[in-house]
Design a protein around this motif. Structure first.
Motif, PDB file in Angstrom:
ATOM      1  N   PHE B 288       0.858  -1.176   0.000  1.00 24.01           N
ATOM      2  CA  PHE B 288       0.000   0.000   0.000  1.00 24.01           C
ATOM      3  C   PHE B 288       0.892   1.222   0.000  1.00 24.01           C
ATOM      4  CE2 PHE B 288      -1.942   3.545   2.290  1.00 24.01           C
ATOM      5  CZ  PHE B 288      -3.076   3.744   1.534  1.00 24.01           C
ATOM      6  N   ASN B 289       0.668   2.063  -0.968  1.00 25.70           N
ATOM      7  CA  ASN B 289       1.408   3.313  -1.018  1.00 25.70           C
ATOM      8  C   ASN B 289       0.394   4.416  -1.286  1.00 25.70           C
ATOM      9  OD1 ASN B 289       2.940   5.565  -2.011  1.00 25.70           O
ATOM     10  ND2 ASN B 289       4.681   4.176  -2.092  1.00 25.70           N
ATOM     11  N   GLY B 290       0.084   5.167  -0.238  1.00 25.85           N
ATOM     12  CA  GLY B 290      -0.949   6.192  -0.391  1.00 25.85           C
ATOM     13  C   GLY B 290      -0.360   7.557  -0.162  1.00 25.85           C
ATOM     14  N   LYS B 291      -0.586   8.411  -1.101  1.00 26.98           N
ATOM     15  CA  LYS B 291      -0.016   9.743  -0.958  1.00 26.98           C
ATOM     16  C   LYS B 291      -1.131  10.782  -0.955  1.00 26.98           C
ATOM     17  CE  LYS B 291       3.929  12.311  -2.569  1.00 26.98           C
ATOM     18  NZ  LYS B 291       5.063  12.284  -3.496  1.00 26.98           N
ATOM     19  N   VAL B 292      -1.070  11.651   0.027  1.00 28.01           N
ATOM     20  CA  VAL B 292      -1.968  12.799   0.032  1.00 28.01           C
ATOM     21  C   VAL B 292      -1.091  14.027  -0.146  1.00 28.01           C
ATOM     22  CG1 VAL B 292      -3.648  14.128   1.362  1.00 28.01           C
ATOM     23  CG2 VAL B 292      -3.619  11.631   1.543  1.00 28.01           C
ATOM     24  N   PHE B 293      -1.342  14.741  -1.208  1.00 29.62           N
ATOM     25  CA  PHE B 293      -0.520  15.890  -1.559  1.00 29.62           C
ATOM     26  C   PHE B 293      -1.361  17.148  -1.375  1.00 29.62           C
ATOM     27  CE2 PHE B 293       2.055  18.758  -3.887  1.00 29.62           C
ATOM     28  CZ  PHE B 293       3.294  18.172  -4.093  1.00 29.62           C
ATOM     29  N   VAL B 294      -0.942  18.012  -0.456  1.00 26.79           N
ATOM     30  CA  VAL B 294      -1.710  19.231  -0.200  1.00 26.79           C
ATOM     31  C   VAL B 294      -0.904  20.425  -0.709  1.00 26.79           C
ATOM     32  CG1 VAL B 294      -2.872  20.635   1.545  1.00 26.79           C
ATOM     33  CG2 VAL B 294      -2.734  18.143   1.834  1.00 26.79           C
ATOM     34  N   HIS B 295      -1.376  21.018  -1.791  1.00 28.36           N
ATOM     35  CA  HIS B 295      -0.654  22.141  -2.395  1.00 28.36           C
ATOM     36  C   HIS B 295      -0.783  23.395  -1.540  1.00 28.36           C
ATOM     37  CE1 HIS B 295       0.180  20.253  -6.371  1.00 28.36           C
ATOM     38  NE2 HIS B 295      -0.748  19.436  -5.912  1.00 28.36           N
ATOM     39  N   ARG B 296       0.067  24.366  -1.830  1.00 30.84           N
ATOM     40  CA  ARG B 296       0.144  25.555  -0.990  1.00 30.84           C
ATOM     41  C   ARG B 296      -1.187  26.301  -0.889  1.00 30.84           C
ATOM     42  NH1 ARG B 296       5.017  29.692  -1.622  1.00 30.84           N
ATOM     43  NH2 ARG B 296       4.433  29.362  -3.777  1.00 30.84           N
ATOM     44  N   ASP B 297      -1.953  26.267  -1.976  1.00 24.31           N
ATOM     45  CA  ASP B 297      -3.227  26.991  -1.962  1.00 24.31           C
ATOM     46  C   ASP B 297      -4.344  26.226  -1.256  1.00 24.31           C
ATOM     47  OD1 ASP B 297      -2.111  29.036  -3.332  1.00 24.31           O
ATOM     48  OD2 ASP B 297      -2.762  28.333  -5.319  1.00 24.31           O
ATOM     49  N   ALA B 298      -4.104  24.961  -0.989  1.00 31.14           N
ATOM     50  CA  ALA B 298      -5.199  24.109  -0.497  1.00 31.14           C
ATOM     51  C   ALA B 298      -5.381  24.230   1.015  1.00 31.14           C
ATOM     52  CB  ALA B 298      -4.963  22.662  -0.917  1.00 31.14           C
ATOM     53  N   GLN B 299      -5.649  25.450   1.485  1.00 33.89           N
ATOM     54  CA  GLN B 299      -5.876  25.659   2.919  1.00 33.89           C
ATOM     55  C   GLN B 299      -7.181  24.991   3.340  1.00 33.89           C
ATOM     56  OE1 GLN B 299      -3.544  26.699   4.626  1.00 33.89           O
ATOM     57  NE2 GLN B 299      -2.340  28.224   3.526  1.00 33.89           N
ATOM     58  N   LYS B 300      -7.282  24.754   4.647  1.00 34.35           N
ATOM     59  CA  LYS B 300      -8.498  24.151   5.236  1.00 34.35           C
ATOM     60  C   LYS B 300      -8.793  22.766   4.670  1.00 34.35           C
ATOM     61  CE  LYS B 300      -9.457  28.012   7.506  1.00 34.35           C
ATOM     62  NZ  LYS B 300      -9.251  28.082   8.966  1.00 34.35           N
ATOM     63  N   THR B 301      -7.762  22.113   4.220  1.00 37.42           N
ATOM     64  CA  THR B 301      -7.937  20.742   3.750  1.00 37.42           C
ATOM     65  C   THR B 301      -8.120  19.802   4.936  1.00 37.42           C
ATOM     66  OG1 THR B 301      -6.695  20.985   1.693  1.00 37.42           O
ATOM     67  CG2 THR B 301      -6.653  18.809   2.718  1.00 37.42           C
ATOM     68  N   ASN B 302      -9.053  18.860   4.797  1.00 42.09           N
ATOM     69  CA  ASN B 302      -9.162  17.759   5.752  1.00 42.09           C
ATOM     70  C   ASN B 302      -8.718  16.490   5.047  1.00 42.09           C
ATOM     71  OD1 ASN B 302     -10.080  18.631   8.257  1.00 42.09           O
ATOM     72  ND2 ASN B 302     -12.187  18.823   7.492  1.00 42.09           N
ATOM     73  N   GLY B 303      -7.632  15.927   5.479  1.00 39.90           N
ATOM     74  CA  GLY B 303      -7.155  14.709   4.816  1.00 39.90           C
ATOM     75  C   GLY B 303      -6.961  13.607   5.833  1.00 39.90           C
ATOM     76  N   TYR B 304      -7.580  12.484   5.596  1.00 42.85           N
ATOM     77  CA  TYR B 304      -7.466  11.369   6.538  1.00 42.85           C
ATOM     78  C   TYR B 304      -7.123  10.111   5.751  1.00 42.85           C
ATOM     79  CZ  TYR B 304      -8.898   7.644   9.672  1.00 42.85           C
ATOM     80  OH  TYR B 304      -8.927   6.498  10.434  1.00 42.85           O
ATOM     81  N   GLN B 305      -6.165   9.378   6.266  1.00 43.58           N
ATOM     82  CA  GLN B 305      -5.740   8.189   5.538  1.00 43.58           C
ATOM     83  C   GLN B 305      -5.363   7.089   6.522  1.00 43.58           C
ATOM     84  OE1 GLN B 305      -1.703   7.981   3.931  1.00 43.58           O
ATOM     85  NE2 GLN B 305      -2.615   7.860   1.901  1.00 43.58           N
ATOM     86  N   SER B 306      -5.861   5.882   6.292  1.00 47.76           N
ATOM     87  CA  SER B 306      -5.411   4.784   7.150  1.00 47.76           C
ATOM     88  C   SER B 306      -5.293   3.490   6.363  1.00 47.76           C
ATOM     89  CB  SER B 306      -6.352   4.602   8.340  1.00 47.76           C
ATOM     90  OG  SER B 306      -7.506   3.916   7.951  1.00 47.76           O
TER      91      SER B 306
END
Lengths: 253, 398
Positions: B288-306
Motif C-alpha cells: 500500500f502506497n498512499g499519498k496525500v498531496f496538499v498544495h500551498r493553496d489548499a488551505q483548510k484541507t481535511n485529509g485522513y488516511q489509514s
C-alpha cells in the motif's frame, strides 16, 4: 449428581504454577463464592474452566455435567452450558451486540437440537433479557463493548449470560470497580437467573457483592488451593480481618 | 538501454494489434513518454515490490480485449468509441487527464487500446439503478490486452457504477486497464471495483478529476489475482469536494496486490478520506502506497488516511507506506498504518460464547472489512461480497 467436580486441578501460565491440586464440587442450585488475595489463582481458575489456551493444565480432572470438561474446546464448553463472565470483557469493533448474540444463541440452540430463532422472536427474547440487566436499548446496536463504561461492560456480560441460559455461570470479579447502582443491577440479574437447575461460581475480591448475591458456600483461595471453606459468615470475617490472618495461620501450621 | 527495450516491446505488441489509426495525438504522446520511462522495473520507486517487467520479458502478444458487458440503465448513455469523432456522446475527451504522459501503464494503455467504453450521465440526471460493467478476462498464455473506460458524470448528476473483473486468465497474461473519470460540479459518483481474476495479472489506473462541490467515492475489493496493481489518482480541482477512496484486499498463496493512491488537493476546503484494509495469508505480499498531496493553496484541507492489515501467516508480507506531503499551513491531516495479527483475546471471547474458531475468525475479519464494505451503498453487492469474503477465508484457512 454434581454439576461441576474439580479434582486435583493444577495449572500454570508462562512456566509459573498457579493452581495446585485444586478441588471443588458444585451442585445444581448452589452459589459458591471464591475469595482470595490478589495472585491467589482466582482468575486462573476461571480461565482454565473456560478453556483459555494461554493456561496450561498440568494435572487433575474436571467433570462438567458428566462430561470431561478439559477435553472440550472453549466453544464446546459454552455450548454445553458453561459461561464465563470475563473480568476484562473484550472490545470488538465492527461486530454489533445483536449480531454477536444472534450468532452465539444460534450455536447454543443448534447444540441443544433447536432451530434458530426467527428474527422477530430473537428480538423479543433479546428485549426480555435486556430488561433483566437494565441494559440500554442503544447498546444492543453498538459494537460489542466498544466505548462502553466499566459498568456497561459488566452488565453486558450478565446480559450475555441471560441470553445463553447456562447451567453454570462463572463470574470473574464482575463486581470489581462497579458503583453501587451497577453492582445492584448486576446482582439482581444473577438473582433472577438463579434456579434449582443451574449454579454459579462467583469469584470476587470484595465481600460487598455477597450482600446482594447470597452464596451457599464461601471458599478462600490462597496460593493455588482452597484453604478454608464456610458459609457467608466467612466472607464477613474476611472483610473485617483481611486475608492476613489466614496467611498467618497457614504459616504457623 | 531502457529505450531500446521499451520500443521493441511496444513494436512487438503493436504489430499484433489491429490498432486503429485514431487517437493519433495521444498515442504518440504516450509512446514518447514510454520511450523515456521504459517498462517499470523494481528500480522505480513506485514499483519497488512489484515485478511487472518479468511478464514483458517473457514476451507478450497483443490480443483484442474481451468486451465489457453492461446493463441498460435509465439516464446513462453508454457506447463503444473507436475514434475521436464517434466519441461525441461525451462532453470530455479520451486522454484529457493526460495521465498517459505521466505514468507508464497509462501510456501503454493509451498506445494500444482499440476502443473505449464511454459512459455519460447528462447534467442534472439522477440515476437510480447501479450501472454494472462486467469484464470477463480470458487471456491465454503470454497474451496482453488493453481496455479503456471513460466515465463522465456531468454537473449536478448522480451515478453509481460497479466494474467487475472476473474470468480465469493465464498466469502469464496481462490485462491493462485505464479508466478516466470526470465528476462535474455538485455531481456525485460512487465507483465500485471487484477484482477476482484467478491466476491472472492486471495493472489498472483510475484517473479522476473532480469539480467543486462534488462527491466521489471509490471502493476497490480485491479477491483474486496473481498480481494486481491498482493506481487510483484523484485530482481535487474545485472547492468543497468530498472524496472517499477505500480498498479491501484478501491475499493467499503467492498473490501480490499493490495499491497506489494519490489524492491531489489543489484548492482549499476539500476533504479526502481513505481507508485501505487487508488480510494476508500464505506467502502473499501486499503493498500500500498512499499519498496525500496538499498544495500551498489548499488551505483548510481535511485529509485522513489509514491502512490496516492483518497477517494470518508468518510468511505473508505487507509493505505499507502512507505519505503526506503538505505545503499549506492551515490544514487537518492525519495518517496511520498498522499491520498485526488477529486479536487472539477477541477470538477466545467469541469462542467462550459458543462460536467455533472459524466462525469467530470470520466474524472478526468481516467486521474488519466492514468499514470499507459499509461505504458501498448497494446492499445486494455488499452481501455478495460478504459471501465471497467468507469463501476466500475458508480457502485461506485451508
Amino acid at each position: 449428581m454434581s454439576l461441576l467436580a474439580i479434582k486435583n486441578l493444577s495449572a500454570r501460565v508462562e512456566e509459573k504454577d498457579i493452581l495446585k491440586n485444586f478441588n471443588l464440587t458444585v451442585n445444581p442450585g448452589e452459589v459458591h463464592a471464591i475469595m482470595g488475595p490478589n495472585g491467589s489463582g482466582k482468575s486462573t481458575l476461571a480461565s482454565v474452566l473456560a478453556g483459555n489456551e494461554s493456561y496450561e493444565v498440568t494435572g487433575g480432572e474436571v467433570d462438567f455435567d458428566g462430561k470431561d470438561l478439559l477435553d472440550m474446546a472453549p466453544e464446546e464448553r459454552a455450548r454445553e452450558g458453561l459461561f464465563l463472565a470475563f473480568q476484562y470483557p473484550v472490545e470488538i469493533p465492527g461486530v454489533s451486540n445483536v449480531n454477536f448474540m444472534k450468532a452465539a444463541v444460534t450455536e447454543v440452540r443448534k447444540h441443544r437440537g433447536l432451530e434458530p430463532l426467527v428474527a422477530k422472536d430473537f428480538l423479543a427474547y433479546m428485549k426480555e433479557k435486556k430488561e433483566l440487566v437494565e441494559l440500554d436499548g442503544k447498546l444492543a446496536g453498538r459494537s460489542v463493548n466498544e466505548g462502553f463504561s466499566g459498568g456497561e461492560k459488566k452488565r453486558n456480560e450478565i446480559f450475555q449470560m441471560a441470553m445463553l441460559d447456562p447451567k453454570l455461570g462463572i463470574l470473574d470479579e464482575t463486581d470489581s470497580g462497579l458503583d453501587i447502582d451497577a453492582l445492584r443491577i448486576v446482582a439482581n440479574g444473577v438473582n433472577k437467573l438463579r434456579s434449582k437447575d443451574n449454579a454459579f461460581v462467583v469469584i470476587t475480591h470484595y465481600q460487598r457483592l455477597l450482600d446482594y448475591i447470597i452464596p451457599d458456600f464461601v471458599h478462600v483461595l490462597y496460593n493455588g488451593q482452597i484453604v478454608r471453606s464456610g458459609t457467608k459468615e466467612l466472607a464477613l470475617e474476611l472483610e473485617e480481618k483481611g486475608y492476613d490472618w489466614i496467611k498467618d495461620e497457614l504459616a504457623e501450621a | 538501454m531502457s529505450e531500446a527495450i521499451t520500443t521493441s516491446i511496444l513494436s512487438e505488441l503493436v504489430s499484433g494489434a489491429k490498432r486503429p489509426a485514431s487517437y493519433k495525438e495521444i498515442r504518440s504522446e504516450a509512446e514518447g513518454f514510454l520511450a523515456e520511462s521504459g517498462i517499470p522495473s523494481k528500480k522505480h520507486e513506485d514499483w519497488k515490490y512489484t515485478n511487472i517487467k518479468r511478464l514483458f520479458d517473457n514476451g507478450l502478444n497483443f490480443t483484442p480485449a474481451n468486451d465489457i458487458t453492461f446493463n441498460s440503465v435509465e439516464g446513462v448513455e453508454i457506447s463503444w468509441c473507436t475514434d475521436v469523432e464517434t466519441q461525441c456522446i461525451a462532453s470530455q475527451q479520451i486522454g484529457t487527464t493526460v495521465i498517459h504522459t505521466k505514468e507508464a501503464h497509462a501510456a501503454l494503455n493509451t498506445s494500444l487500446f482499440e476502443k473505449a467504453l464511454v459512459i455519460r450521465v447528462k447534467k442534472g440526471t439522477q440515476v437510480t439503478d447501479d450501472l454494472v460493467l462486467n469484464q470477463t478476462i480470458n487471456l491465454e498464455d503470454n497474451n496482453f490486452s488493453a481496455s479503456r473506460v471513460l466515465i463522465v458524470v456531468e454537473d449536478n448528476a448522480l451515478l453509481k457504477c460497479q466494474h467487475h473483473y472476473t474470468g480465469s486468465p493465464s498466469s502469464s497474461s496481462l490485462l491493462n486497464n485505464l479508466t478516466e473519470v470526470f465528476v462535474g460540479q455538485n455531481a456525485r459518483l460512487e465507483l465500485n471495483y471487484v477484482q477476482e481474476i484467478g491466476e491472472g495479472n492486471m495493472m489498472t489506473t483510475t484517473q479522476v478529476e473532480c469539480q467543486r462541490d462534488s462527491n466521489f467515492t471509490t471502493n476497490c475489493i480485491q479477491l483474486g489475482g496473481s498480481l494486481l496493481r491498482n493506481n487510483v489518482n484523484i485530482s481535487l480541482k474545485g472547492e468543497n469536494i468530498e472524496t472517499h477512496l477505500n480498498g479491501f484486499y484478501m491475499l493467499n498463496g503467492k498473490e501480490l496486490y499493490d495499491n497506489h493512491t494519490l489524492v491531489d488537493h489543489l484548492v482549499p476546503h476539500c476533504e479526502s478520506n481513505e481507508i485501505y484494509r487487508g488480510i494476508l495469508a500464505g506467502k502473499s505480499t501486499g503493498v500500500f502506497n498512499g499519498k496525500v498531496f496538499v498544495h500551498r493553496d489548499a488551505q483548510k484541507t481535511n485529509g485522513y488516511q489509514s491502512n490496516n492489515n492483518i497477517l494470518l501467516s508468518d510468511d505473508a508480507t505487507m509493505n505499507s507506506k502512507p505519505e503526506l506531503e503538505i505545503y499549506a499551513d492551515d490544514v487537518k491531516c492525519s495518517h496511520g498504518s498498522t499491520t498485526g495479527q488477529l486479536d487472539e483475546d477477541a477470538v477466545f471471547y467469541l469462542r467462550a460464547r459458543g462460536l467455533d474458531e472459524f466462525g469467530a475468525t470470520a466474524l472478526l475479519l468481516t467486521a474488519f472489512a466492514s468499514d470499507v464494505l459499509n461505504s458501498i451503498t448497494n446492499e445486494e453487492l455488499r452481501e455478495m461480497l460478504e459471501e465471497k469474503i467468507q469463501a476466500k477465508l475458508k480457502e485461506m484457512r485451508g
